[in-house]
Structures are given as structure tokens and as C-alpha cells.
Design a protein around this motif. Structure first.
Motif, PDB file in Angstrom:
ATOM      1  N   VAL A 197      42.175 -42.379  34.737  1.00 53.44           N
ATOM      2  CA  VAL A 197      42.890 -43.606  35.113  1.00 53.44           C
ATOM      3  C   VAL A 197      43.363 -43.524  36.560  1.00 53.44           C
ATOM      4  O   VAL A 197      43.225 -44.481  37.336  1.00 53.44           O
ATOM      5  N   LEU A 198      43.926 -42.385  36.943  1.00 52.28           N
ATOM      6  CA  LEU A 198      44.360 -42.210  38.325  1.00 52.28           C
ATOM      7  C   LEU A 198      43.171 -42.323  39.280  1.00 52.28           C
ATOM      8  O   LEU A 198      43.272 -42.900  40.363  1.00 52.28           O
ATOM      9  N   GLY A 199      42.043 -41.744  38.880  1.00 52.34           N
ATOM     10  CA  GLY A 199      40.831 -41.872  39.693  1.00 52.34           C
ATOM     11  C   GLY A 199      40.371 -43.311  39.815  1.00 52.34           C
ATOM     12  O   GLY A 199      39.905 -43.740  40.874  1.00 52.34           O
ATOM     13  N   ALA A 200      40.512 -44.078  38.732  1.00 54.99           N
ATOM     14  CA  ALA A 200      40.131 -45.486  38.766  1.00 54.99           C
ATOM     15  C   ALA A 200      40.990 -46.257  39.762  1.00 54.99           C
ATOM     16  O   ALA A 200      40.488 -47.121  40.501  1.00 54.99           O
ATOM     17  N   VAL A 201      42.274 -45.954  39.808  1.00 61.73           N
ATOM     18  CA  VAL A 201      43.164 -46.598  40.778  1.00 61.73           C
ATOM     19  C   VAL A 201      42.734 -46.227  42.201  1.00 61.73           C
ATOM     20  O   VAL A 201      42.690 -47.083  43.097  1.00 61.73           O
ATOM     21  N   ALA A 202      42.409 -44.949  42.407  1.00 58.24           N
ATOM     22  CA  ALA A 202      41.951 -44.512  43.737  1.00 58.24           C
ATOM     23  C   ALA A 202      40.680 -45.249  44.135  1.00 58.24           C
ATOM     24  O   ALA A 202      40.531 -45.688  45.284  1.00 58.24           O
ATOM     25  N   GLY A 203      39.748 -45.398  43.201  1.00 57.56           N
ATOM     26  CA  GLY A 203      38.511 -46.107  43.501  1.00 57.56           C
ATOM     27  C   GLY A 203      38.753 -47.562  43.859  1.00 57.56           C
ATOM     28  O   GLY A 203      38.138 -48.103  44.782  1.00 57.56           O
ATOM     29  N   ALA A 204      39.680 -48.211  43.136  1.00 59.98           N
ATOM     30  CA  ALA A 204      39.989 -49.612  43.422  1.00 59.98           C
ATOM     31  C   ALA A 204      40.676 -49.773  44.775  1.00 59.98           C
ATOM     32  O   ALA A 204      40.570 -50.829  45.416  1.00 59.98           O
ATOM     33  N   LEU A 205      41.391 -48.738  45.228  1.00 57.96           N
ATOM     34  CA  LEU A 205      42.067 -48.808  46.521  1.00 57.96           C
ATOM     35  C   LEU A 205      41.121 -48.537  47.685  1.00 57.96           C
ATOM     36  O   LEU A 205      41.241 -49.146  48.743  1.00 57.96           O
ATOM     37  N   VAL A 206      40.176 -47.608  47.486  1.00 53.65           N
ATOM     38  CA  VAL A 206      39.315 -47.212  48.609  1.00 53.65           C
ATOM     39  C   VAL A 206      38.097 -48.123  48.759  1.00 53.65           C
ATOM     40  O   VAL A 206      37.599 -48.315  49.868  1.00 53.65           O
ATOM     41  N   ALA A 207      37.618 -48.689  47.655  1.00 58.67           N
ATOM     42  CA  ALA A 207      36.400 -49.508  47.712  1.00 58.67           C
ATOM     43  C   ALA A 207      36.512 -50.692  48.675  1.00 58.67           C
ATOM     44  O   ALA A 207      35.549 -50.987  49.396  1.00 58.67           O
ATOM     45  N   PRO A 208      37.650 -51.415  48.728  1.00 56.46           N
ATOM     46  CA  PRO A 208      37.726 -52.521  49.689  1.00 56.46           C
ATOM     47  C   PRO A 208      37.729 -52.053  51.148  1.00 56.46           C
ATOM     48  O   PRO A 208      37.311 -52.795  52.040  1.00 56.46           O
ATOM     49  N   GLN A 209      38.218 -50.839  51.413  1.00 53.98           N
ATOM     50  CA  GLN A 209      38.284 -50.340  52.783  1.00 53.98           C
ATOM     51  C   GLN A 209      36.933 -49.810  53.253  1.00 53.98           C
ATOM     52  O   GLN A 209      36.638 -49.785  54.444  1.00 53.98           O
ATOM     53  N   LEU A 210      36.126 -49.357  52.306  1.00 51.19           N
ATOM     54  CA  LEU A 210      34.758 -48.919  52.586  1.00 51.19           C
ATOM     55  C   LEU A 210      33.810 -49.798  51.786  1.00 51.19           C
ATOM     56  O   LEU A 210      34.235 -50.585  50.942  1.00 51.19           O
ATOM     57  N   SER A 211      32.556 -49.696  52.034  1.00 49.83           N
ATOM     58  CA  SER A 211      31.584 -50.351  51.162  1.00 49.83           C
ATOM     59  C   SER A 211      31.444 -49.527  49.886  1.00 49.83           C
ATOM     60  O   SER A 211      31.479 -48.300  49.910  1.00 49.83           O
ATOM     61  N   LEU A 212      31.311 -50.215  48.772  1.00 48.74           N
ATOM     62  CA  LEU A 212      31.156 -49.543  47.486  1.00 48.74           C
ATOM     63  C   LEU A 212      29.771 -48.909  47.413  1.00 48.74           C
ATOM     64  O   LEU A 212      28.755 -49.606  47.326  1.00 48.74           O
ATOM     65  N   THR A 213      29.716 -47.600  47.455  1.00 52.49           N
ATOM     66  CA  THR A 213      28.466 -46.840  47.349  1.00 52.49           C
ATOM     67  C   THR A 213      28.706 -45.636  46.443  1.00 52.49           C
ATOM     68  O   THR A 213      29.860 -45.223  46.255  1.00 52.49           O
ATOM     69  N   PRO A 214      27.653 -45.037  45.886  1.00 57.26           N
ATOM     70  CA  PRO A 214      27.852 -43.876  45.016  1.00 57.26           C
ATOM     71  C   PRO A 214      28.537 -42.698  45.693  1.00 57.26           C
ATOM     72  O   PRO A 214      29.220 -41.904  45.025  1.00 57.26           O
ATOM     73  N   GLY A 215      28.400 -42.554  47.001  1.00 52.96           N
ATOM     74  CA  GLY A 215      28.995 -41.409  47.684  1.00 52.96           C
ATOM     75  C   GLY A 215      30.264 -41.718  48.440  1.00 52.96           C
ATOM     76  O   GLY A 215      30.699 -40.910  49.280  1.00 52.96           O
ATOM     77  N   MET A 216      30.904 -42.854  48.147  1.00 55.19           N
ATOM     78  CA  MET A 216      32.035 -43.279  48.978  1.00 55.19           C
ATOM     79  C   MET A 216      33.256 -42.365  48.843  1.00 55.19           C
ATOM     80  O   MET A 216      34.100 -42.315  49.737  1.00 55.19           O
ATOM     81  N   MET A 217      33.369 -41.620  47.744  1.00 54.74           N
ATOM     82  CA  MET A 217      34.555 -40.791  47.536  1.00 54.74           C
ATOM     83  C   MET A 217      34.330 -39.332  47.923  1.00 54.74           C
ATOM     84  O   MET A 217      35.235 -38.505  47.740  1.00 54.74           O
ATOM     85  N   ASP A 218      33.166 -39.001  48.459  1.00 54.70           N
ATOM     86  CA  ASP A 218      32.875 -37.592  48.762  1.00 54.70           C
ATOM     87  C   ASP A 218      33.867 -37.023  49.774  1.00 54.70           C
ATOM     88  O   ASP A 218      34.441 -35.945  49.568  1.00 54.70           O
ATOM     89  N   THR A 219      34.070 -37.734  50.872  1.00 50.39           N
ATOM     90  CA  THR A 219      35.006 -37.255  51.895  1.00 50.39           C
ATOM     91  C   THR A 219      36.435 -37.256  51.365  1.00 50.39           C
ATOM     92  O   THR A 219      37.197 -36.309  51.609  1.00 50.39           O
ATOM     93  N   ALA A 220      36.797 -38.314  50.630  1.00 49.31           N
ATOM     94  CA  ALA A 220      38.149 -38.392  50.074  1.00 49.31           C
ATOM     95  C   ALA A 220      38.416 -37.233  49.124  1.00 49.31           C
ATOM     96  O   ALA A 220      39.543 -36.712  49.065  1.00 49.31           O
ATOM     97  N   LEU A 221      37.401 -36.790  48.376  1.00 50.63           N
ATOM     98  CA  LEU A 221      37.585 -35.670  47.453  1.00 50.63           C
ATOM     99  C   LEU A 221      37.884 -34.387  48.212  1.00 50.63           C
ATOM    100  O   LEU A 221      38.736 -33.588  47.794  1.00 50.63           O
ATOM    101  N   VAL A 222      37.216 -34.179  49.340  1.00 51.22           N
ATOM    102  CA  VAL A 222      37.482 -32.985  50.151  1.00 51.22           C
ATOM    103  C   VAL A 222      38.928 -32.986  50.637  1.00 51.22           C
ATOM    104  O   VAL A 222      39.645 -31.977  50.556  1.00 51.22           O
ATOM    105  N   TYR A 223      39.383 -34.134  51.127  1.00 51.58           N
ATOM    106  CA  TYR A 223      40.764 -34.235  51.589  1.00 51.58           C
ATOM    107  C   TYR A 223      41.751 -34.085  50.431  1.00 51.58           C
ATOM    108  O   TYR A 223      42.839 -33.526  50.589  1.00 51.58           O
TER     109      TYR A 223
END
Length: 293
Positions: A197-223
């Protein structure tokens, strides 16, 4: 001053996204003692589910709520039918499984929805407000408020609720927790579901700032992993503060340190990790682990 405030607020907004993923990692760790590298992939899948619901004509907020529900079920099922087979074995094996799960989920998203960029609507207005000469977006403010609320709720759950104490007991010693009458299997499923659920919230927050792609959270996961190391695995507040620190310092270093600039700002969190691990190995807000022999 206006530029400085702008950089700080933008850093807090970006750090909030890292913090959401870091909170999910802490939740799984507190419930199972494992580090879930698949958290970014689960967040991406949840964002795609929310986007798919919007294509069916559902309002954005309803689509996100349904995606959150789907995410909880997905997280619980992953724990029950996949991770449970490895949770009692070698922790290193379980970590490798989560890395494989990340690759699998990313591939499934690309297979179902292609690797083309998708536009995801924002929960918050794109308008800006003027503060001391800085133009601060309402979306940045909303993102920060959401993460603060999540952080406080998670901290309160771990410290002041029976569910939080039960999850911590299961993570520390599942056998003793079972002997005490706690439903260990059910609690593990709940822990993974809440992390999803927390991950779903993160995805909903980051997707509008970036384009929705399968690899959009790779950098965010490292951070997010950097924030977990800096803040400490035992402190939800600590990992969010560390994520904010990373976001703000990264922006300030890129703007005010010419030898770093925007090309090398990715090195900032790793420099912080190096310094913190030397001075305080358990993280800025973590607790020392005492082992009796």
C-alpha cells in the motif's frame, strides 16, 4: 533567498517520494526482518493498475483507492505463496528472491502495457504559490503533507498499537511469537500488504512527475535504500528525515557546488552513507542491536 527556498522545497518533495518507498522497506523489515528490493516494482505495478482504472473512466482518486486495495492483496499473496518459502531459510536467499521479483514485475508491466511513456494525472493542482520570492507548486506541498501523514501513522502504529507490536515481535522471533498465540502467518501477510500500500502511494506520487514507465522507480528505489541506511531500519521517522536530507542536499550541492553540478549529484547520498556508517553504523535514528551470547 528565493532560489534557496525553491531548492529546499523541491528537495523535500523529491525526498518525500524516496521516503514513501523507504517506509515500505522499513515496514517489511519490521515485519519479516528482510529487505524487499522488489518494492519499487510493486509500486510501478500499482501505478499501472491505477492508470488502467482511469482509462476505464473512473475518477482519479477512486482509481488510486482501488489500486491501493489491489496492492494490499498483491502484497499479501506474494508473502503467502512466494516469500514464505524463503523467510525461514537463509536471509541472503530471500533477498535474491526479491531482486528476481523486481525483474519479473518490471517485465510483466512492460509486457502488459508496453514500455511506452504513459501520462498519469496528478492528485494535486499544478498551480504555484509565492513564498519569499520562490514559486512553490501545490503538488510539492501536497506530496510533503501526504508523506508526513504516512510517517506519523506508521510510527504510531509500531509504537502504540497491538498490531505494530505484534509485527515487531514476529520479526524479532517468529517462533516465540507463535508460542505466545500470535497468528504469525497472518501478520506476515498483513505486513507485506501494508508495505505494498505504501508503495502504491509512492507510485501515485511519482508517476505524474515522471512518465509512467516500467522502470520509473529504479532510481527512486536506490535513493530509498540510501535513506533506509541513513535513517536506520528501526525508525519510520528516521528514514523519512533521511530521505528529505538526501533530496535537499542533492539539490543544494548541484546548484551551489560547481565541481558536483547536476551530473554528479547522484553521488551525494553515497557520500552521506559513507560518513554516517563511519560515525554511527546503526543510522542516524536507528537503535544499536545488542546480542547476548
Amino acid at each position: 533567498m528565493g532560489t534557496f527556498i525553491q531548492l529546499v522545497v523541491d528537495g523535500l518533495s523529491t525526498g518525500s517520494i524516496y521516503g514513501a518507498l523507504a517506509l515500505a522497506i522499513v515496514l517489511v523489515s519490521q515485519a519479516t526482518g528482510l529487505i524487499n528490493f522488489a518494492q519499487g516494482g510493486m509500486a510501478v505495478l500499482s501505478a499501472y493498475v491505477a492508470w488502467w482504472f482511469t482509462t476505464l473512466g473512473l475518477p482519479l482518486i477512486l482509481a488510486i483507492l482501488l489500486a491501493v486495495l489491489v496492492s494490499f492483496v498483491m502484497g499479501a499473496l506474494i508473502e503467502r505463496y512466494l516469500m514464505r518459502r524463503f523467510e525461514r531459510g537463509d536471509p541472503d536467499t530471500a533477498v535474491v528472491v526479491t531482486i528476481g521479483l523486481l525483474t519479473l514485475i518490471t517485465g510483466v508491466c512492460g509486457w502488459l502495457w508496453t514500455y511506452n511513456n504513459r501520462q498519469f494525472a496528478s492528485l494535486f493542482s499544478l498551480d504555484t504559490v509565492q513564498v519569499l520570492g520562490a514559486s512553490i507548486s501545490v503538488r510539492s506541498i501536497g506530496t510533503i503533507v501526504v508523506i508526513v501523514a504516512m510517517m506519523l501513522l506508521l510510527q504510531a502504529m509500531f509504537v502504540g498499537t497491538k498490531l505494530g507490536l505484534a509485527l515487531r515481535a514476529v520479526a524479532i522471533n517468529p517462533q516465540s511469537a507463535s508460542f505466545s498465540g500470535l497468528p504469525v502467518g497472518r501478520l506476515l501477510m498483513v505486513g507485506w500488504g501494508m508495505a505494498a500500500v505504501l508503495g502504491a502511494v509512492a507510485g501515485a506520487l511519482v508517476a505524474p512527475q515522471l512518465s509512467l514507465t516500467p522502470g520509473m522507480m529504479d532510481t527512486a528505489l536506490v535513493y530509498a535504500l540510501a535513506a533506509v541506511i541513513l535513517g536506520g531500519l528501526t525508525s519510520p521517522i528516521g528514514v523519512v528525515v533521511a530521505a528529505w536530507l538526501i533530496g535537499v542536499l542533492e539539490n543544494l550541492a548541484a546548484a551551489y557546488l560547481p565541481f558536483i553540478g547536476y551530473d554528479l549529484k547522484v553521488a551525494v547520498p553515497f557520500i552521506l552513507i559513507f560518513v554516517v556508517l563511519i560515525v554511527r553504523p546503526q543510522g542516524l535514528f536507528g537503535r544499536k542491536v545488542v546480542v547476548r551470547v
